[in-house]
Design a protein around this motif. Structure first.
Motif, mmCIF file in Angstrom:
data_model
loop_
_atom_site.group_PDB
_atom_site.id
_atom_site.type_symbol
_atom_site.label_atom_id
_atom_site.label_comp_id
_atom_site.label_asym_id
_atom_site.label_seq_id
_atom_site.Cartn_x
_atom_site.Cartn_y
_atom_site.Cartn_z
ATOM 1 N N MET A 181 77.298 -1.640 7.432
ATOM 2 C CA MET A 181 78.419 -1.902 7.620
ATOM 3 C C MET A 181 80.167 -1.745 7.876
ATOM 4 N N LYS A 182 81.392 -2.489 8.275
ATOM 5 C CA LYS A 182 82.189 -1.881 9.421
ATOM 6 C C LYS A 182 82.824 -1.403 7.546
ATOM 7 N N ALA A 183 83.814 -0.778 8.690
ATOM 8 C CA ALA A 183 84.620 -0.039 7.328
ATOM 9 C C ALA A 183 85.884 0.140 7.855
ATOM 10 N N ILE A 184 87.387 1.067 6.900
ATOM 11 C CA ILE A 184 88.172 1.395 8.081
ATOM 12 C C ILE A 184 88.556 2.823 7.155
ATOM 13 N N ILE A 185 87.727 3.847 7.776
ATOM 14 C CA ILE A 185 87.780 5.750 6.723
ATOM 15 C C ILE A 185 88.468 6.398 7.078
ATOM 16 N N CYS A 186 88.815 6.424 5.700
ATOM 17 C CA CYS A 186 89.879 7.893 5.916
ATOM 18 C C CYS A 186 88.882 8.997 5.325
ATOM 19 N N ASN A 187 89.050 9.859 6.297
ATOM 20 C CA ASN A 187 88.489 11.295 5.904
ATOM 21 C C ASN A 187 89.014 11.956 5.669
ATOM 22 N N GLU A 188 90.578 12.397 6.124
ATOM 23 C CA GLU A 188 91.105 13.764 5.335
ATOM 24 C C GLU A 188 92.753 12.934 5.793
ATOM 25 N N PHE A 189 93.675 13.117 4.463
ATOM 26 C CA PHE A 189 95.440 12.495 5.071
ATOM 27 C C PHE A 189 95.483 13.066 5.940
ATOM 28 N N ALA A 190 96.043 12.603 6.728
ATOM 29 C CA ALA A 190 96.558 12.470 8.206
ATOM 30 C C ALA A 190 97.392 11.311 8.780
ATOM 31 N N PRO A 191 98.046 11.603 9.831
ATOM 32 C CA PRO A 191 98.916 10.349 10.511
ATOM 33 C C PRO A 191 96.965 8.630 10.224
ATOM 34 N N LEU A 192 98.586 8.190 10.674
ATOM 35 C CA LEU A 192 97.319 6.436 10.411
ATOM 36 C C LEU A 192 96.362 6.721 11.610
ATOM 37 N N ASP A 193 96.987 7.044 12.265
ATOM 38 C CA ASP A 193 96.068 7.154 13.754
ATOM 39 C C ASP A 193 94.691 7.641 14.019
ATOM 40 N N GLN A 194 94.970 8.727 12.643
ATOM 41 C CA GLN A 194 93.286 9.272 12.230
ATOM 42 C C GLN A 194 92.096 8.167 11.595
ATOM 43 N N LEU A 195 92.422 7.563 11.226
ATOM 44 C CA LEU A 195 91.772 6.494 10.727
ATOM 45 C C LEU A 195 90.757 5.750 11.582
ATOM 46 N N VAL A 196 89.362 6.086 10.689
ATOM 47 C CA VAL A 196 88.031 5.290 11.831
ATOM 48 C C VAL A 196 88.055 4.341 11.679
ATOM 49 N N TYR A 197 87.364 4.106 11.946
ATOM 50 C CA TYR A 197 87.197 2.184 12.449
ATOM 51 C C TYR A 197 85.121 2.593 12.423
ATOM 52 N N GLY A 198 84.214 2.566 11.396
ATOM 53 C CA GLY A 198 83.247 2.781 11.673
ATOM 54 C C GLY A 198 82.551 2.693 10.250
ATOM 55 N N ASP A 199 81.327 2.959 10.853
ATOM 56 C CA ASP A 199 80.190 2.625 10.168
ATOM 57 C C ASP A 199 80.233 3.176 8.261
ATOM 58 N N MET A 200 79.697 2.708 6.850
ATOM 59 C CA MET A 200 78.959 2.971 5.828
ATOM 60 C C MET A 200 78.050 1.987 5.445
ATOM 61 N N ASP A 201 77.509 2.823 4.961
ATOM 62 C CA ASP A 201 76.640 1.980 3.643
ATOM 63 C C ASP A 201 76.734 0.886 2.924
ATOM 64 N N ASP A 202 76.084 -0.048 3.163
ATOM 65 C CA ASP A 202 76.344 -1.355 2.097
ATOM 66 C C ASP A 202 76.637 -0.930 0.970
ATOM 67 N N PRO A 203 77.678 -1.024 0.079
ATOM 68 C CA PRO A 203 77.187 -0.735 -1.262
ATOM 69 C C PRO A 203 76.281 -1.599 -1.988
ATOM 70 N N ALA A 204 75.721 -1.588 -2.884
ATOM 71 C CA ALA A 204 74.867 -1.288 -4.070
ATOM 72 C C ALA A 204 75.338 -1.916 -5.517
ATOM 73 N N PRO A 205 75.400 -3.080 -6.222
ATOM 74 C CA PRO A 205 75.956 -3.191 -7.607
ATOM 75 C C PRO A 205 74.763 -2.504 -8.437
ATOM 76 N N SER A 206 75.187 -1.808 -10.180
ATOM 77 C CA SER A 206 74.750 -1.126 -10.716
ATOM 78 C C SER A 206 75.501 -2.094 -12.036
ATOM 79 N N GLY A 207 75.088 -1.976 -13.450
ATOM 80 C CA GLY A 207 75.953 -2.632 -14.516
ATOM 81 C C GLY A 207 77.031 -3.451 -14.157
ATOM 82 N N ARG A 208 78.240 -3.612 -14.083
ATOM 83 C CA ARG A 208 78.825 -4.797 -14.145
ATOM 84 C C ARG A 208 79.349 -5.134 -13.393
#
Length: 322
Positions: free
Chosen positions: A1-28
């Motif tokens: 999935m696509k997501a906005i990723i914060c890899n470190e505390f930094a100015p806003l222009d360091q946010l990354v629009y990239g790919d992450m694994d889809d979440p999988a539910p467990s429990g509740r």
């Protein structure tokens, strides 16, 4: 999935629009395919390391989202795939899919997803502030700072519903008109705030001040409170955390009250659920109506946050996955 990723505390222009694994539910847990993600002022502080919460990296910001349930964990009993819901998720909202706990998910039926997001944090914060923290009473005078923002508009509408006279404070003629359109009885600027509040209350002062701004505006309101008043500390959009001369509270016998809606949702879950039910009922009967300023692509999260942190936005802004 696509997501906005914060890899470190930094100015806003360091946010990354990239790919992450889809979440999988467990429990509740519940996985929601996001239709809209709400953008909030604290999100911009969080990714820069300027907020009270400091999550481990990498993380996806975003504390509210609305969409369609895609899958659920084996212990979930109140929602099922295909249901339209909104959630307070603390993190993870700026993505195509978000994982949330069942207890933090609310059904929204055919409600607009952006409106649902606005009801969660913006209206949720203002509702809690005025109901539980200020215990606002009919006939009291409520002063709302930052009145053209999403929480300010919510405070105006909720304050009127609770029977208050509302004085809105905003920085421009356009914003002040927006506050009047949202129900404010009066709308004023910041230039001579103490004098104007005193003048509009026949010298008595404000019963309740809803302050998301801080700085000089807080200082002025601290000197324009009525006896027995409640000065609500909600945020510091000015960037200046004020220092309070406690002798003012002693001499005028008023209270300075902190409002941390996130703590409220964690420590008082039943009151939180009751508040949300009341907000949804008000929305369904047309008593409250969020103002959605804009719907922007998820990839533009950094630019949208920049606008909000610079106090250039009015109403609610949401991000829409591609």
């Amino acid at each position: 999935m696509k997501a906005i990723i914060c890899n470190e505390f930094a100015p806003l222009d360091q946010l990354v629009y990239g790919d992450m694994d889809d979440p999988a539910p467990s429990g509740r847990q519940v996985v929601i395919r996001v239709e809209a993600s709400g953008v909030n002022y604290p999100d911009g502080l969080l990714v820069q390391g300027l907020y009270q919460m400091r999550p481990e990296h990498p993380f996806v910001p975003g504390m509210e989202a609305a969409g369609v349930v895609e899958s659920v964990g084996p212990e979930v009993g109140t929602v099922r795939p295909g249901d339209r819901v909104a959630t307070i998720c603390s993190l993870g909202g700026y993505a195509e899919k978000v994982l949330s706990e069942e207890g933090r998910v609310f059904p929204i039926g055919d409600m607009d997803a952006a409106d649902a997001c606005a009801l969660l944090v913006a209206f949720g914060t203002s509702h809690h502030a005025l109901k539980q923290r200020a215990q606002l009473a009919p006939g009291e005078t409520l002063v709302v700072l930052g009145a053209a923002g999403a929480t300010g508009i919510a405070a105006i509408q909720i304050g009127k519903l609770m029977g208050a006279r509302v004085i809105a404070v905003a920085s421009s003629d356009e914003k002040r008109q927006l506050a009047r359109d949202s129900g404010a009885d009066e709308a004023i600027g910041y230039d001579d705030l103490k004098t104007e509040i005193k003048g509009l209350t026949d010298g008595r002062g404000a019963d309740v001040v809803f302050d998301t701004v801080g700085g000089a505006a807080f200082d002025a309101c601290a000197r324009a409170m009525a006896r027995g008043g409640r000065l609500l500390v909600v945020g510091f959009a000015s960037g200046d955390i004020p220092r309070f001369p406690v002798n003012l509270a002693l001499v005028k016998e008023y209270a300075v009250i902190g409002v941390f809606w996130g703590n409220f949702t964690r420590f008082e879950p039943q009151a939180y659920a009751d508040n949300m039910a009341e907000l949804l009922q008000w929305y369904q009967t047309g008593k409250v109506r969020p103002l959605i300023e804009g719907r922007y692509p998820l990839a533009e999260a950094a630019q949208v946050l920049e606008r909000i942190l610079n106090r250039g936005a009015v109403g609610k802004i949401v991000l829409i996955p591609d």
